[in-house]
Scaffold this active site. Structure first.
Site, PDB file in Angstrom:
ATOM      1  N   GLY A 175       1.180  -1.188  -0.319  1.00  0.00           N
ATOM      2  CA  GLY A 175      -0.280   0.021   0.347  1.00  0.00           C
ATOM      3  C   GLY A 175       1.215   0.919  -0.538  1.00  0.00           C
ATOM      4  N   ASP A 228      -2.427  -7.846   6.839  1.00  0.00           N
ATOM      5  CA  ASP A 228      -3.654  -7.542   6.982  1.00  0.00           C
ATOM      6  C   ASP A 228      -3.745  -7.846   5.281  1.00  0.00           C
ATOM      7  OD1 ASP A 228      -2.314  -5.207   5.873  1.00  0.00           O
ATOM      8  OD2 ASP A 228      -3.306  -4.081   6.057  1.00  0.00           O
ATOM      9  N   GLY A 280      -0.310  -5.333  -0.230  1.00  0.00           N
ATOM     10  CA  GLY A 280      -1.100  -5.738  -0.096  1.00  0.00           C
ATOM     11  C   GLY A 280      -0.897  -5.941  -1.720  1.00  0.00           C
ATOM     12  N   GLU A 303       4.707  -6.993   7.480  1.00  0.00           N
ATOM     13  CA  GLU A 303       4.330  -5.755   8.604  1.00  0.00           C
ATOM     14  C   GLU A 303       4.961  -5.561   9.772  1.00  0.00           C
ATOM     15  OE1 GLU A 303       1.520  -6.712   4.873  1.00  0.00           O
ATOM     16  OE2 GLU A 303       2.547  -7.953   6.761  1.00  0.00           O
TER      17      GLU A 303
END
Length: 326
Positions: A66, A145, A114, A137
């Site tokens: 992201g 996520d 992402g 992450e």
């Protein structure tokens, strides 16, 4: 006129989506997520489109994750744009997983964060000799996520726990072994595969070859990462005779203690959930919490903004982490 950040076109019965920010290794923005979601919605009811392919522009990778700098700005200012972005992004991850037509993800080059969310939930996931897959992450004070908790918690044995807590990047062989990918093809064949998808069945078009061998050794990984106690896991890794286990312990020690605790809990929770959508709902709640904790802004500062690679985690030790309510 600059090129759009997502290129879409229909050739034969193939709907082709290309993430198009090659200078940023196609890192996802809110605009890109909205464009992909809108395109998939349209193609889901268009008879001409029978199969969808997703790839990335440039030579470096499908998607590096992201827009981390935007998340950092949000974290330090108390903004809410990241929460809105994650809600839309996680909805897209669920849409890809539940899509009524086959989606082929071409996971060439860098596929992280992402990027795993865009590709890891697709019907057919293709890796190449250039693929580098990771959910890194914990190194920026966050958690795996975009459905990462679901994918990693369902990897064979404790492979997913190892990947989540170390943030390690893996190649094609390990990607397939860990359940993050399905087929291996040489990168030189990707244009040929795209052309074939317009006319033929996806599995015929791909014609996968034997993947390279996996490097990860489940004998020590399954033994060391079992259970729910992070301190115990680290002790096992540190004291294990296998050099890779000791290296993993040293790598984990550099990550955010808070992220490590919350990530392990997230994986163990996801293993018992009924489906990806339920895991994404849990991840969104956790993301909202971690946006307001100090380690996210500090981790991005250290890795991306200042690049000093010296994050000052708060707290700095596992024993001082208060995990909070389940």
């Amino acid at each position: 006129m600059s090129e759009p950040p997502v290129i879409t076109r229909v050739t034969g019965h193939l709907g082709h989506i290309t993430l198009n920010r090659p200078a940023a290794i196609n890192a996802l923005t809110a605009e890109m997520v909205a464009l992909v979601a809108r395109t998939l919605a349209g193609w889901s009811v268009e008879d001409r489109v029978r199969v969808v392919a997703i790839d990335g522009a440039g030579e470096r990778g499908l998607c590096a994750g992201g827009d981390i700098r935007a998340i950092h700005a949000d974290a330090v200012s108390g903004g809410t744009a990241s929460l809105e972005f994650w809600a839309e992004e996680y909805q897209l991850n669920a849409t890809i997983n539940e899509y009524p037509k086959p989606i082929i993800a071409l996971m060439d080059g860098v596929v992280m964060g992402g990027g795993i969310g865009i590709s890891g939930h697709a019907s057919v996931r293709v890796v190449t000799e250039r693929s580098r897959l990771a959910m890194p992450e914990v190194g920026i004070g966050f958690h795996p996520d975009v459905g990462g908790s679901w994918l990693l918690s369902h990897a064979p044995g404790e492979l997913g726990t190892h990947l989540a807590l170390t943030g390690s990047a893996i190649g094609a062989g390990d990607g397939i072994a860990a359940g993050l990918a399905d087929h291996f093809v040489p990168s030189a064949r990707l244009p040929e595969i795209i052309a074939a998808l317009a006319e033929s069945d996806p599995h015929q078009a791909i014609g996968a070859t034997e993947p390279p061998p996996a490097d990860l050794d489940r004998t020590w990984i399954d033994e060391c990462y079992a259970g729910d106690d992070l301190t115990t896991i680290l002790d096992r890794l540190t004291n294990h005779p296998h050099p890779a286990a000791q290296a993993a312990a040293k790598e984990i020690a550099t990550k955010s203690p808070t992220s490590l605790v919350l990530t392990l809990r997230s994986l163990r929770t996801a293993a018992g959930l009924p489906n990806l959508r339920a895991a994404l709902d849990e991840e969104l709640r956790l993301s909202a919490v971690m946006l307001r904790l100090p380690d996210l802004a500090e981790g991005i500062r250290a890795q991306i903004i200042d690049k000093d690679r010296r994050p000052r985690w708060q707290p700095a030790s596992l024993r001082d982490v208060v995990p909070g309510p389940a």
